[in-house]
Design a protein around this motif. Structure first.
Motif: not given
Length: 427
Positions: A89-97, A147-157, A375-382
């Motif tokens: 769960l923690v990586p999802g919230f970290s990625a969202a931020v 945190a890396t996950l969120g940055a990765f998808w921001t750049v790579v997508s 948006n999607l990481q918050i939805a995933l956690a929800a």
């Protein structure tokens, strides 16, 4: 060629221009020609897309790896199973931020070294988990990974169209999305298999070694990738003020909530409701992931005909499959078939959420991607949280019924969206 998608009887959105590698380069005049991405359509461009897909593969593998290892980790570090679940769960919230923060801070950095550094950070996270003497350090490492996950998808997508040009941009995005399904193929069963064979610490050490191999491949293949040159707060705000993006965010959030309400509890469903063995479940996970790879590759052709319509159709099928699992889930063969089809059609829905947002704000793809990740990481956690509430208060059958109707609501919203918004089509 840019065409309109969906009728707009009362609202006529302006036609939008798809941002290509050349237009992104033009926005950053300080970048020399040699530093730009490979020539559109070239073999090196497609090889670079493959290397980025490998990065997506190792990211998702790392994200899902703990799912099959939680009991071992809990025993090894002397914590409860519920506490060990924070690794998921923690990586999802970290990625969202981290996604919007990284977008704002990344400025004009060339994306090639950024991708390589993010890969090395994943390596460090896996290595720390492999040797961590206590659970606190494990959580710190997983927070770093998030945190890396969120940055990765921001750049790579948005990188795909920059590497191969406008004509192949959508297919490049879906190939990268296929790496997500590939990571799912490996992450879940590998966690179970390797954990039983060599233990959870060596399993994470193997993941670190695999990450290093991917970074080496990317170092040799990736060309320079200029940034968009637009990394301001107003760009993030500009995305969410667009009607097409708001529809996409709402539909994407709903479909992810439904998906992860069910997916988080697929293992107990198959074990306790369908009464399958752990070996059969691992095999089904592999087939599910392979179906997702196929679906992602099919999605590239479907999206050329219309992103929102393809999303709505695939989401409708996913909803029917989840409801079908709730009804016939006690029968092993029907449940297995429905699970495999679920993987196939989720392979279309998942990249559809991204392409929808990117085509809703084509002038600022990285801003759109950052918004999408949060948006999607918050939805995933929800979704995971909703599943936990339902499991505690109702039955597994109710969990899947609820998930199915949430996904169906997303499909209905997408169908409504076709009447009010337009998106770019990439030919």
């Amino acid at each position: 060629m840019i065409e309109n998608e969906g009728a707009t009887p009362t609202h006529h959105a302006p036609r939008v221009r798809v941002v290509t590698a050349s237009s992104c380069t033009a926005a950053v005049p300080t970048q020399p020609a040699a530093a730009t991405a490979a020539e559109p359509g070239s073999m090196r461009g497609w090889a670079s897309v493959g290397a980025v897909a490998l990065g997506a593969f190792v990211i998702v593998m790392t994200e899902t790896l703990p799912v099959g290892l939680l009991p071992q980790i809990a025993d090894g570090l002397h914590v409860s199973l519920g506490l060990a679940g924070l690794m998921v769960l923690v990586p999802g919230f970290s990625a969202a931020v981290s996604a919007p923060l990284f977008f704002l801070a990344s400025g004009r950095f060339n994306r090639r070294p950024v991708i390589l550094v993010l890969g090395l950070t994943v390596l460090v996270s896996n290595a720390v988990v492999a040797v961590a003497p206590n659970f606190v350090l494990v959580l710190i490492a997983r927070t770093l990974f998030g945190a890396t996950l969120g940055a990765f998808w921001t750049v790579v997508s948005p990188v795909g169209p920059k590497l191969v040009g406008r004509a192949g941009g959508t297919r490049a995005i879906t190939i990268i999305a296929a790496g997500i399904s590939g990571g799912t193929v490996v992450g879940l069963p590998a966690g179970q298999f390797l954990g039983n064979l060599v233990g959870w610490r060596i399993t994470f050490a193997i993941a670190a070694a695999a990450t290093l191999l991917v970074v080496v491949v990317q170092t040799g293949v990736l060309p320079g990738i200029p940034p968009d040159g637009r990394t301001h707060l107003r760009d993030l705000v500009g995305v969410v003020t667009r009607r097409a993006a708001r529809f996409g965010m709402a539909a994407g959030a709903m479909v992810f909530i439904g998906q992860f309400t069910a997916w988080t509890y697929i293992t107990p469903f198959l074990m306790d409701h369908t009464h399958l063995s752990s070996g059969a479940i691992s095999l089904l996970y592999v087939i599910y992931g392979c179906g997702g790879v196929v679906g992602s590759l099919i999605a590239g052709s479907l999206f050329k005909r219309g992103v929102i319509g393809s999303f709505a159709g695939a989401a409708t099928v996913v909803a029917a499959l989840l409801i079908g699992l709730a009804i016939t889930g006690t029968l092993p063969w029907p449940a297995g078939l429905l699970l495999v089809l679920w993987g196939l059609f989720w392979g279309i829905v998942n990249p559809g959420t991204l392409v929808w947002i990117l085509d809703a704000a084509p002038e600022t793809p990285e801003a759109a991607s950052a918004v999408n990740v949060t948006n999607l990481q918050i939805a995933l956690a929800a979704g995971s949280g909703l599943g936990a509430i339902l499991v505690s208060s109702t039955t597994l059958q109710t969990v899947f019924l609820t998930a199915g109707f949430i996904v169906l609501a997303s499909a209905v919203l997408a169908t409504v969206a076709t009447r009010f918004v337009t998106l770019a089509r990439r030919e």
